[in-house]
Design a protein around this motif. Structure first.
Motif, mmCIF file in Angstrom:
data_model
loop_
_atom_site.group_PDB
_atom_site.id
_atom_site.type_symbol
_atom_site.label_atom_id
_atom_site.label_comp_id
_atom_site.label_asym_id
_atom_site.label_seq_id
_atom_site.Cartn_x
_atom_site.Cartn_y
_atom_site.Cartn_z
ATOM 1 N N ILE A 174 0.841 -1.207 0.000
ATOM 2 C CA ILE A 174 0.000 0.000 0.000
ATOM 3 C C ILE A 174 0.872 1.252 0.000
ATOM 4 O O ILE A 174 0.571 2.237 -0.704
ATOM 5 N N TYR A 175 1.957 1.238 0.775
ATOM 6 C CA TYR A 175 2.895 2.371 0.817
ATOM 7 C C TYR A 175 3.370 2.712 -0.594
ATOM 8 O O TYR A 175 3.330 3.878 -1.023
ATOM 9 N N TYR A 234 -0.039 -5.311 -9.390
ATOM 10 C CA TYR A 234 -1.393 -5.414 -8.845
ATOM 11 C C TYR A 234 -2.156 -4.103 -9.016
ATOM 12 O O TYR A 234 -3.314 -4.090 -9.457
ATOM 13 N N ALA A 235 -1.527 -2.982 -8.684
ATOM 14 C CA ALA A 235 -2.229 -1.699 -8.688
ATOM 15 C C ALA A 235 -2.589 -1.230 -10.088
ATOM 16 O O ALA A 235 -3.654 -0.628 -10.305
ATOM 17 N N ASN A 271 -8.008 -3.172 2.825
ATOM 18 C CA ASN A 271 -7.352 -1.884 2.558
ATOM 19 C C ASN A 271 -6.690 -1.880 1.179
ATOM 20 O O ASN A 271 -6.808 -0.928 0.408
ATOM 21 N N LEU A 272 -5.973 -2.966 0.889
ATOM 22 C CA LEU A 272 -5.250 -3.075 -0.381
ATOM 23 C C LEU A 272 -6.211 -3.037 -1.567
ATOM 24 O O LEU A 272 -5.960 -2.353 -2.572
ATOM 25 N N ALA A 273 -7.325 -3.767 -1.455
ATOM 26 C CA ALA A 273 -8.309 -3.785 -2.548
ATOM 27 C C ALA A 273 -8.989 -2.432 -2.709
ATOM 28 O O ALA A 273 -9.207 -1.962 -3.835
ATOM 29 N N GLY A 284 -9.155 0.253 -5.848
ATOM 30 C CA GLY A 284 -10.447 0.203 -6.523
ATOM 31 C C GLY A 284 -10.790 -1.139 -7.123
ATOM 32 O O GLY A 284 -11.646 -1.248 -8.003
ATOM 33 N N HIS A 285 -10.162 -2.209 -6.613
ATOM 34 C CA HIS A 285 -10.403 -3.543 -7.167
ATOM 35 C C HIS A 285 -11.572 -4.241 -6.476
ATOM 36 O O HIS A 285 -11.477 -5.415 -6.087
#
Length: 529
Positions: free
Chosen positions: A75-76, A129-130, A158-160, A164-165
């Protein structure tokens, strides 16, 4: 699962963490491999070099128990490099600032030091991923069987959300349930804090609805989860247990503690297919029918409610679980009376809004996915399109916390556990064909560790933790890194759960099966006993 099994093939990126699907979920594993053949890229996070790791674009060989640090690091990088979907975050989420206060401290170098994953691989995984639109997260017990399991799942959310996934096809957050009806059991209140449909026992309206339906007053007191039951049984505060379709003596952590709990009970009933290790402690054994000997439904991992049909008669005194329960209820004073499984399901759909539109007729050939609120509704292929159930998705800062048990001079190895393809939990050991394929445990040890200890491939070793000691055969392999060993829980002859740690997540009460500190030695050197 927020999404559906058939969508897996059409993900462009699959972020697979704590899941060895080809062995633990072979059908889903085959879908993942089809996705690769179609051109999808896999990011695999696993301490072992599994089959999926070999198919992956990026394999992150993580130190067991450090998932939260990795997710924060991803996420960072996503936020720092402008890869976040801030439009999605602003329109559909809240709590971003609180989450970022924590995450901003997890720079790649620190995350690499904690997880053992090189910085360049963390960076590559975050970018892939992003920056891919159709990217789904898939996880299993490798994420949840930790003292921080609930927080791990929150962090994956949080990651999703930050990318916006969610709320689109071939994406989402997808827990792969460990058994065929875990989802259905949870839906229908096999939990101590909810009624069917996840309606809280603290909700007066829900309580009133079920009291009216069942004609009895209901307690507002929350019950215990399994580890809590085991603990209080040891101290004599829990007097009796009724165990149905579970074998905690073999499958729960710190098995010697579990055996002590079973021995401490004043009365134990076990309802099962076979005389299990737990059933050996029982005062009463109730023989149950298996899936092919009864009618009913299962709800699978993608929320799909499917028919189960009786194919053969149950042998001897074996009966359907619901029939046994009804009989016991009547003898205890409550007239629980149903003519068949369909009548029970009609009550379920009447009291559970997400099941309301599902009928036996509608699922005669193909199941339906909840939520399905009306008989006209087609079922829900994927969740969270346009809005979350709570309105806005809540992002939360999740700090990395070390596992409950770390290695030291006396116990220098990390033991992590899981499944193998040849067996499913413990029941498949009753199949002579399957047992012939893999009749005994083969503990995986890295060649470096084997050389230090003078252990040969196939040799017996003694594995000891703070809780117990067992003997197992070995396989020397670089599937695991130095300092880490892997075992399954399928074998009563080498019951690995005599070693595992019973420390558990404070919210879910799931035990930390995935990280235990052990020592290993040659069986002969250990005295052969």
């Amino acid at each position: 699962m927020t999404n559906s099994i058939d969508e897996i093939e059409f993900n462009d990126v699959l972020f697979i963490i704590g899941s060895n699907a080809p062995e633990a979920h072979p059908v889903i594993g085959s879908k993942m491999k089809r996705a690769v053949r179609r051109g999808a890229k896999l990011i695999v996070v696993d301490p072992r070099r599994t089959e999926l790791a070999q198919h992956s674009e990026i394999w992150l060989q993580i130190t067991p128990g450090t998932d939260a640090a990795l997710i924060n690091g991803l996420i960072y990088l996503i936020v720092k490099n402008g890869w976040a979907d801030m439009k999605f975050v602003e329109e559909r989420c809240e709590g971003f600032d609180d989450m970022w206060k924590v995450v901003q401290n997890y720079h790649p170098e620190m995350v690499s030091e904690i997880t053992g994953i090189p910085v360049d691989k963390i960076y590559a995984a975050a970018e892939l991923y992003a920056k891919t639109e159709k990217a789904g997260i898939y996880y299993t017990l490798g994420i949840t069987e930790h003292t921080t399991g609930t927080e791990n799942v929150m962090n994956l959310a949080n990651l999703a959300m930050v990318t916006g996934h969610l709320g689109i096809e071939s994406a989402g957050i997808n827990p792969l349930r460990g058994q065929n009806n875990v989802q259905g059991a949870c839906d229908l209140a096999a939990l101590p804090n909810v009624y069917p449909g996840y309606r809280s026992i603290a909700d007066p309206a829900a309580k009133a609805a079920f009291e009216e339906a069942w004609g009895v007053p209901l307690s507002e007191k929350m019950g215990l989860r399994i580890p809590e039951m085991i603990d209080v049984a040891v101290y004599g505060k829990l007097k009796a247990m009724y165990i149905m379709g579970e074998d905690p003596v073999l499958t729960d952590p710190d098995a010697n503690h579990v055996k002590k709990a079973m021995s401490s009970l004043e009365f134990l009933v076990v309802q099962d297919l076979y005389m299990t290790e737990t059933a050996k402690f029982a005062d009463v054994f109730l023989p149950a029918a298996l899936y092919a000997e009864k009618d009913g439904t299962f709800t699978n991992t993608e929320r799909r409610v499917q028919r189960v049909r009786k194919a053969v008669e149950a042998p001897g005194q074996c009966r359907a679980d619901w029939d046994i329960i009804c009989d016991i209820s009547k003898r205890m004073g409550y007239n629980m009376d149903y003519k068949d499984a369909e009548e029970i399901f009609e009550e379920i759909r009447r009291l559970t809004p997400s099941y309301s539109g599902i009928t036996y007729k509608r699922i005669e050939k193909i199941g339906l996915q909840w939520p399905c609120p009306t008989v006209e509704h087609p079922g829900t292929k994927y969740l969270h399109k346009g809005v979350f159930p709570r309105g806005k998705g809540l992002m939360q800062g999740i700090e990395y916390k070390a596992p409950a048990e770390l290695t030291n001079q006396d116990y220098p190895m990390l033991l992590t556990t899981g499944r193998m393809l040849y067996h499913y939990n413990i029941m498949t050991r009753h199949s002579s064909n399957l047992d012939t394929l893999r009749p005994h445990e083969l503990a995986e040890i890295n060649p470096e560790d084997a050389e230090k200890l003078g252990i040969q491939d196939g040799e017996e070793i003694r594995v000891t933790s703070r809780r117990g000691s067992i003997v197992t055969k070995t396989i020397i392999t670089d599937k695991v890194s130095p300092g880490v060993m892997f075992m399954t829980f399928h074998y009563k002859e080498s019951p690995v759960n005599e070693l595992t740690n019973s420390a558990y997540d404070p919210i879910s009460k799931t035990a930390e099966y995935k990280v235990s500190a052990v020592k290993i030695e040659k069986f002969a050197a250990a005295g052969g006993v």
